[in-house]
Write a protein that holds these residues in place. Structure first.
Motif, PDB file in Angstrom:
ATOM      1  N   VAL A  32      -1.925  -0.575   5.753  1.00 55.14           N
ATOM      2  CA  VAL A  32      -1.491  -1.354   5.757  1.00 55.14           C
ATOM      3  C   VAL A  32      -1.824  -1.727   3.839  1.00 55.14           C
ATOM      4  O   VAL A  32      -2.877  -2.090   3.116  1.00 55.14           O
ATOM      5  CB  VAL A  32      -2.101  -2.505   6.763  1.00 55.14           C
ATOM      6  CG1 VAL A  32      -1.902  -3.871   5.647  1.00 55.14           C
ATOM      7  CG2 VAL A  32      -1.435  -2.419   7.589  1.00 55.14           C
ATOM      8  N   VAL A  33      -0.829  -1.754   3.343  1.00 55.68           N
ATOM      9  CA  VAL A  33      -0.884  -1.388   1.699  1.00 55.68           C
ATOM     10  C   VAL A  33      -0.675  -3.001   1.210  1.00 55.68           C
ATOM     11  O   VAL A  33       0.289  -3.316   1.524  1.00 55.68           O
ATOM     12  CB  VAL A  33      -0.648  -0.802   1.205  1.00 55.68           C
ATOM     13  CG1 VAL A  33      -0.595  -0.228  -0.870  1.00 55.68           C
ATOM     14  CG2 VAL A  33      -1.219   0.527   1.146  1.00 55.68           C
ATOM     15  N   PHE A  34      -1.992  -3.587   0.717  1.00 57.54           N
ATOM     16  CA  PHE A  34      -1.490  -5.507   0.041  1.00 57.54           C
ATOM     17  C   PHE A  34      -0.696  -4.828  -1.697  1.00 57.54           C
ATOM     18  O   PHE A  34      -1.308  -4.277  -2.466  1.00 57.54           O
ATOM     19  CB  PHE A  34      -2.306  -5.511  -0.531  1.00 57.54           C
ATOM     20  CG  PHE A  34      -2.630  -6.440   1.482  1.00 57.54           C
ATOM     21  CD1 PHE A  34      -3.587  -5.835   1.995  1.00 57.54           C
ATOM     22  CD2 PHE A  34      -2.860  -7.209   1.975  1.00 57.54           C
ATOM     23  CE1 PHE A  34      -3.849  -5.875   3.971  1.00 57.54           C
ATOM     24  CE2 PHE A  34      -2.603  -8.424   3.011  1.00 57.54           C
ATOM     25  CZ  PHE A  34      -3.760  -7.158   4.074  1.00 57.54           C
ATOM     26  N   ALA A  35       0.121  -5.547  -2.372  1.00 56.42           N
ATOM     27  CA  ALA A  35       0.518  -5.465  -3.324  1.00 56.42           C
ATOM     28  C   ALA A  35       2.089  -6.243  -4.059  1.00 56.42           C
ATOM     29  O   ALA A  35       1.686  -7.226  -2.545  1.00 56.42           O
ATOM     30  CB  ALA A  35       1.717  -3.685  -2.947  1.00 56.42           C
ATOM     31  N   GLN A  36       1.891  -6.372  -5.082  1.00 60.79           N
ATOM     32  CA  GLN A  36       2.833  -7.212  -5.328  1.00 60.79           C
ATOM     33  C   GLN A  36       4.173  -6.944  -5.060  1.00 60.79           C
ATOM     34  O   GLN A  36       4.973  -6.393  -5.262  1.00 60.79           O
ATOM     35  CB  GLN A  36       3.112  -7.584  -7.039  1.00 60.79           C
ATOM     36  CG  GLN A  36       1.328  -8.636  -7.038  1.00 60.79           C
ATOM     37  CD  GLN A  36       1.108  -9.561  -7.057  1.00 60.79           C
ATOM     38  OE1 GLN A  36       2.261  -9.796  -6.881  1.00 60.79           O
ATOM     39  NE2 GLN A  36      -0.102  -9.750  -7.444  1.00 60.79           N
TER      40      GLN A  36
END
Ligand SMILES: Cc1cc2nc3c(=O)[nH]c(=O)nc-3n(C[C@H](O)[C@H](O)[C@H](O)COP(=O)(O)OP(=O)(O)OC[C@H]3O[C@@H](n4cnc5c(N)ncnc54)[C@H](O)[C@@H]3O)c2cc1C
Length: 595
Positions: free
Chosen positions: A176-180
């Motif tokens: 699960v990648v957190f990105a803008q």
């Protein structure tokens, strides 16, 4: 004993008992080896947990879970009595990776992934931290740009690579990648995406670069790694769209318009990780204390004058003072943790009720993990040289729990969050008060502070209710140099010095090898110190009188209290307006209250 055990085990006693049976399995006993051996063993153990059904506790029944949030946090706490690498590996897989899919995703994600998360068929990571931004996660710089019907995940430079990511270096298949999130040329803030990072043969997926963080100070069964994304294309549906979605035409929609509020609401749903780390820290502390207290009961050093037998360490007051306050605090944190877990279990689904729990979770996480670090060191020292041997566990406990103060929120930063929440609540309380209410508020705070600082409640209560004698006061617990030697005739004393203990009616009591400590001559309760202490007579009474007077509409006491409380109120107002500044008052030292 059974009753005490039941009280300590609390609401999730059954989960604790199951965990105890599981931890008896010799395959789960902490052990050493090469880095690769430790990692391989930890992964096997993770699968064992899944087979034993432990991983099901926190997930919904529809996907094979047991719908028991409190049970899953308690189970995690119990795991920390054993192998802490396994604890953290399980936390990453089920709590962080699975938890993000569960709380930030919607049904389509639950259908697609949860069963495989629970069974570990899909080992995963929680990729939030970047090399450049750890505590300030709103400033992350990885981007997810929506174009041509897909999201393109991009690491702009090395500062934005994902760092320290558990499960990334060896076992993870997805993250699960957190990105803008960027769509239609606009940035919508940090969102979470499910991104495959390895193919079925274990090699990195197209466009994904993976690096091993290598050996760490502890927790070496966990494979922490770094991730770079070079134009990785993922389906639009891989956006965990519980709090923000992108339609096929690129239109962004969200149930929470304010981006800051949206982001913090998203993070709030992940509170379980923080609470779990606090519980884990508590268990590791208990292990250390159990070893040190038992050792202190059998280890003997020095012979008492006039006796043959050597003295057990636990009979020394110095030793008691090192271990017993830590033990007491551990019990206190155990119950605080139990209350928090219960409240979270009951109120998680209700955002309004969950919000205040977030600050409490942050405070307890900081308190419990700092307490673990300090107590484990104290216990190590309390066991002397034996404490330093690997077989006696402290080396492992110290190394593996050290980072608990940093991950799941750095403690210092978490306490700033707690402070902000308290000040916000304070401001809203003050904002609604008229002058009379303000006085009442200040006076009540004063009463509470005085009572807490003087421990008046502790010392009065047992006598009032016919209970056991009160605990010794701080003065009584202090080393008592003056009764160990002859004080000489009264004239020889320094002017203003305290009279010797005997002259004050203090009885001598011998403790083996521990010198002498005074106890009150008549078992009665001594008056509350702040009420009778020179220079500050009747602080409690005066404050109470002010409260009463203010409640009755203000008589002479009330008017005087108004005058006295005004500077404090002005001080508080100034602090709220300029929270960063320290205000000195010329007529007072820069101390809030010194009983
Ligand atoms: C073993 C390990 C496992 C991890 N696993 C994961 C994982 O699986 N997934 C993931 O996303 N992350 C993971 N992390 C990252 C972890 O969450 C971060 O390290 C943590 O959030 C702290 O961030 P940082 O390292 O950038 O420290 P920084 O934020 O740079 O903090 C450094 C120091 O500065 C202080 N500081 C920072 N800001 C302030 C401020 N405003 N005021 C005063 N002091 C301040 C802090 O108190 C700290 O002492 C892991 C880290 C480790 C070590």
């Amino acid at each position: 004993m059974t009753e005490l055990q039941a009280h300590l085990d609390g609401r999730w006693a059954a989960v604790r008992n199951t965990a105890r049976e599981l931890l008896d399995d010799p395959r789960l006993v902490p052990s050493l080896g090469s880095l690769e051996e430790q990692r391989a063993r930890t992964f096997d153990r993770l699968r064992m947990l899944a087979e034993a059904g432990v991983s099901r506790l926190g997930f919904p029944k529809e996907y094979g879970g047991l719908d028991d949030l409190g049970g899953s946090i308690t189970g995690f706490e119990m795991l920390a009595l054993g192998d802490l690498s396994l604890l953290v590996k399980a936390g990453v897989q089920f709590g962080l990776f699975g938890g993000a899919i569960l709380h930030l995703g919607t049904e389509r994600h639950h259908e697609a992934y949860l069963a495989d998360v629970i069974s570990v068929a899909l080992p995963g990571c929680f990729a939030m931290t970047e090399t450049g931004h750890g505590s300030d996660v709103a400033a992350l710089r990885t981007t997810a740009t929506y174009e041509d019907g897909v999201f393109v995940i991009e690491t702009p430079d090395d500062d934005a690579r994902k760092d320290y990511i558990g499960n990334a270096a060896r076992d993870g298949r997805a993250a699960v990648v957190f990105a803008q999130l960027i769509t239609a040329g606009e940035q919508q803030g940090v969102h979470a995406f499910v991104v495959p990072i390895r193919d079925s043969d274990g090699s990195p997926a197209d466009g994904v670069r993976i690096e091993d963080c290598g050996p760490k100070a502890g927790l070496n069964g966990v494979d922490n790694g770094r991730l770079w994304f070079d134009g990785v294309r993922i389906p639009r549906e891989n956006l965990l769209n519980g709090y923000g979605d992108v339609a096929a035409d690129g239109t962004y929609s969200t149930p929470i318009e304010n981006p800051t509020r949206r982001f913090f609401t998203m993070l709030g749903t992940l509170i379980q990780g923080r609470v779990s780390v606090a519980g884990g820290a508590g268990s590791a502390t208990k292990v250390a204390l159990a070893i040190a207290v038992r050792y202190a009961e059998v280890r003997r050093q020095f012979t008492a004058p006039g006796r043959d037998a050597e003295i057990v360490l636990l009979d020394y007051l110095a030793h008691q003072r090192r271990l017993l306050p830590a033990l007491a605090r551990t019990y206190a944190l155990h119950f605080a943790q139990g209350e928090l877990v219960g409240a979270l279990h009951d109120d998680f689904a209700d955002e309004e009720r969950r919000r205040p729990l977030e600050a409490r979770a942050a405070a307890i996480k900081a308190a419990a993990t700092w307490h673990a670090t300090a107590t484990i060191q104290t216990c190590r020292e309390a066991c002397g040289g034996a404490g330093y041997l690997t077989e006696n566990q402290f080396a492992r406990l110290k190394a593996d729990t050290d980072v608990f103060t940093t991950f799941e929120g750095d403690n210092t930063v978490l306490l700033q969050l707690v402070g902000k929440e308290l000040l916000t609540a304070y401001r809203s309380q003050f904002g609604e008060l008229d002058w009379l209410g303000t006085i009442r508020f200040v006076a009540e705070q004063t009463v509470d502070t005085v009572v807490e600082h003087t421990a008046a409640h502790r010392r009065e209560a047992p006598a009032r209710h016919g209970g056991p004698p009160p605990a010794p006061s701080r003065r009584q617990r202090r080393p008592v140099r003056h009764v160990q030697r002859d004080p000489g005739p009264p004239a020889a004393r320094r002017p203003g010095a305290r009279r010797p203990a005997a002259a004050r009616g203090v009885r001598r009591r011998h403790r083996l090898g521990a010198g002498v400590r005074p106890t009150p001559a008549r078992g009665g309760v001594r008056p509350v110190r702040a009420v009778r202490r020179g220079g500050r007579p009747g602080v409690v009474h005066r404050a109470r009188a002010a409260v009463d007077a203010a409640q009755q509409g203000g008589d002479r006491h009330g008017r005087r209290a108004v005058r006295r409380a005004a500077p404090a109120r002005d001080d508080a107002d100034r602090r709220l307006r300029h929270p960063g500044r320290v205000h000195h008052r010329a007529d007072r030292p820069n101390v809030e209250f010194d009983p």
